[in-house]
Scaffold this motif. Structure first.
Motif, mmCIF file in Angstrom:
data_model
loop_
_atom_site.group_PDB
_atom_site.id
_atom_site.type_symbol
_atom_site.label_atom_id
_atom_site.label_comp_id
_atom_site.label_asym_id
_atom_site.label_seq_id
_atom_site.Cartn_x
_atom_site.Cartn_y
_atom_site.Cartn_z
ATOM 1 N N PHE A 27 63.173 49.079 -60.544
ATOM 2 C CA PHE A 27 61.972 48.175 -61.623
ATOM 3 C C PHE A 27 60.654 47.704 -61.745
ATOM 4 O O PHE A 27 59.613 47.371 -62.576
ATOM 5 N N GLY A 28 60.665 47.710 -60.522
ATOM 6 C CA GLY A 28 59.271 47.256 -59.544
ATOM 7 C C GLY A 28 58.448 46.005 -60.464
ATOM 8 O O GLY A 28 59.775 45.202 -60.307
ATOM 9 N N HIS A 29 57.349 46.047 -60.561
ATOM 10 C CA HIS A 29 57.048 45.110 -61.296
ATOM 11 C C HIS A 29 57.705 44.297 -62.016
ATOM 12 O O HIS A 29 57.511 43.232 -62.248
ATOM 13 N N ALA A 30 58.328 45.195 -62.645
ATOM 14 C CA ALA A 30 59.015 44.511 -64.178
ATOM 15 C C ALA A 30 60.093 43.251 -63.594
ATOM 16 O O ALA A 30 60.721 42.514 -64.163
ATOM 17 N N MET A 31 60.423 43.526 -62.709
ATOM 18 C CA MET A 31 61.935 42.603 -61.655
ATOM 19 C C MET A 31 60.367 40.940 -61.557
ATOM 20 O O MET A 31 61.374 40.163 -61.605
ATOM 21 N N GLU A 32 59.630 41.361 -61.690
ATOM 22 C CA GLU A 32 58.424 39.462 -61.209
ATOM 23 C C GLU A 32 58.963 38.935 -62.494
ATOM 24 O O GLU A 32 59.451 37.893 -62.606
ATOM 25 N N SER A 33 59.486 39.401 -63.438
ATOM 26 C CA SER A 33 59.670 38.296 -64.606
ATOM 27 C C SER A 33 60.783 37.092 -64.645
ATOM 28 O O SER A 33 61.209 36.656 -64.211
ATOM 29 N N VAL A 34 62.023 37.516 -63.253
ATOM 30 C CA VAL A 34 63.301 36.520 -62.554
ATOM 31 C C VAL A 34 62.564 35.618 -61.207
ATOM 32 O O VAL A 34 63.861 35.125 -60.792
ATOM 33 N N ALA A 35 62.078 36.327 -61.397
ATOM 34 C CA ALA A 35 61.097 35.298 -60.127
ATOM 35 C C ALA A 35 61.460 33.985 -59.952
ATOM 36 O O ALA A 35 62.130 32.805 -59.112
ATOM 37 N N TRP A 36 61.214 33.458 -61.528
ATOM 38 C CA TRP A 36 61.707 32.120 -61.804
ATOM 39 C C TRP A 36 63.116 31.102 -61.059
ATOM 40 O O TRP A 36 62.809 30.358 -61.368
#
Ligand code: ASP
Length: 402
Positions: A27-36
């Protein structure tokens, strides 16, 4: 925790890490949304370290009961850490000379990467000077662990000399240590999701699996050299060393939760609470756990040492600069020091690598060659760092007299 609970959690953590790789890959960049979520987990772990280290080191030292025993354990610990770190650098140098991963690299960097721009290599005097801080609270605020550990060491030693009055203080820190360990166990239940988020968001930030592969293809041989070196060091050396300890082969399994956390967080410091918890559960003498592991997390970094030697030789090869025996001896000494001086946080090894590069006159720009892949290799070397500390605690518990 019961053995069954322990196993379930271990499986959950492993599944979390693998799911993180899978999701980051697809899912690439979309997974940056779980970084928090990953950051939250990391912050929770970091939150425990200062009170945990203070309580653990003080009660670890007072538990030894006598300053002479501390001298013996301290002496062996320093000797053990120095020799295993030096061996790691040697393994790195041998492998990098055999594999020559830098030959044929053509895309050399012209600019000094932001991460190291403006930073200077620290000298030995500065390194020693940083052991004492005039303000402990400021050191704690900056998570500078070594001055705090050293203070606690002397504080604990002094406590054992003041008789009855010292007992109440020791009891206080004993209670604090138990409370902190309890908190660590609670945080550990969050580790499957925390590690999932850390791995998925980091891999996702590269743009996913395909882009990650494309990015690393030019330095594939370098990655292979680092991983082969780290594996040889971790497997062979520690298989030998573990036979000198009271622990069996299943010690690796006992420590696995901490090792996967090290991979997920890329920080020996953030992993320390779990390393201590796993070692205590594995039955390692608590006094060794409380003294050897906090010190190890800050100064004993076999993975970083090996990595620095390989990386510096790689840069020299890429720039076509020959490193003879004399230069490699300098690399050997400075990489050992640079690993000791590296903070136990992500990418710290990249910064202290300046010490090694400067010592053999290599261009700082060379670090640019390593940046794209550092987040990944950092995770692997941190795992080896934590494994090195864990084996250290198991071996060094033997030198504590009953
Ligand atoms: N991240 C490593 C650690 O915490 C240090 C490093 O090599 O950058 O152990």
């Amino acid at each position: 925790m019961s053995l069954q609970g322990h196993n379930t959690l271990l499986w959950a953590i492993l599944v979390g890490a693998l799911a993180g790789i899978f999701c980051g890959w697809h899912f690439g960049h979309a997974m940056e949304s779980v970084a928090w979520i990953g950051k939250l987990f990391l912050d929770l772990l970091m939150l425990t370290i200062i009170p945990l280290i203070v309580a653990a080191v003080i009660t670890g030292i007072t538990g030894l009961g006598d300053v002479r025993k501390l001298g013996r354990l301290g002496g062996f610990t320093v000797l053990y850490y120095l020799s295993t770190t030096a061996i790691a650098v040697l393994v790195g140098l041998v492998i990098v000379n055999i594999m020559q991963p830098g030959i044929g690299i053509s895309e050399l960097n012209e600019a000094i990467p932001d991460k190291v721009a403006g930073k200077e290599a620290v000298g030995i005097a500065e390194m020693i000077g940083s052991l004492i801080k005039p303000n402990l609270v400021a050191a704690a605020a900056e998570t500078q662990l070594l001055p705090i550990i050293l203070f606690c060491l002397f504080f604990g030693a002094a406590l054992t000399t003041i008789g009855e009055k010292g007992k109440v203080v020791i009891n206080f820190f004993d209670g604090l240590n138990d409370v902190m360990m309890k908190l660590v166990i609670w945080i550990m239940y969050l580790s499957p999701i925390g590690i999932f988020a850390l791995v998925a968001s980091k891999l996702g930030a590269t743009g996913g699996g395909e882009e990650f592969l494309a990015e690393i293809s030019s330095v594939g041989k370098y990655i292979a050299t680092v991983i082969i070196g780290l594996t040889i060091h971790a497997v062979i050396l520690f298989t030998i060393l573990i036979t000198f300890s009271k622990r069996g082969r299943d010690y690796l399994f006992d420590m696995l939760r901490a090792l996967v956390t090290a991979f997920g967080t890329a920080s020996s410091a953030a992993t320390l609470p779990l390393t201590m918890e796993c070692a205590v559960e594995a039955g390692v003498d608590k006094r060794a756990v409380k003294f050897v592991l906090p010190l190890g997390a800050t100064v004993n970094m076999d993975g970083t040492a090996l990595y620095e030697a390989v990386a510096v030789m790689f840069i020299a090869q890429a720039y076509g600069i020959h490193m003879g025996v004399e230069e490699q001896i300098i690399i050997f000494i400075t990489a050992t020091l640079a690993a000791i001086g590296a903070a136990a946080i992500p990418s710290a090894g990249l910064i202290t690598m300046l010490i090694v590069l400067t010592a053999v006159d290599l261009p700082k720009e060379g670090i640019g060659l390593l940046l794209a892949i550092d987040w990944f290799l950092d995770r692997i070397r941190t795992t080896v760092n934590v494994w090195g500390d864990s084996v250290g605690a198991a071996v060094l518990e033997r030198v504590i007299p009953d």
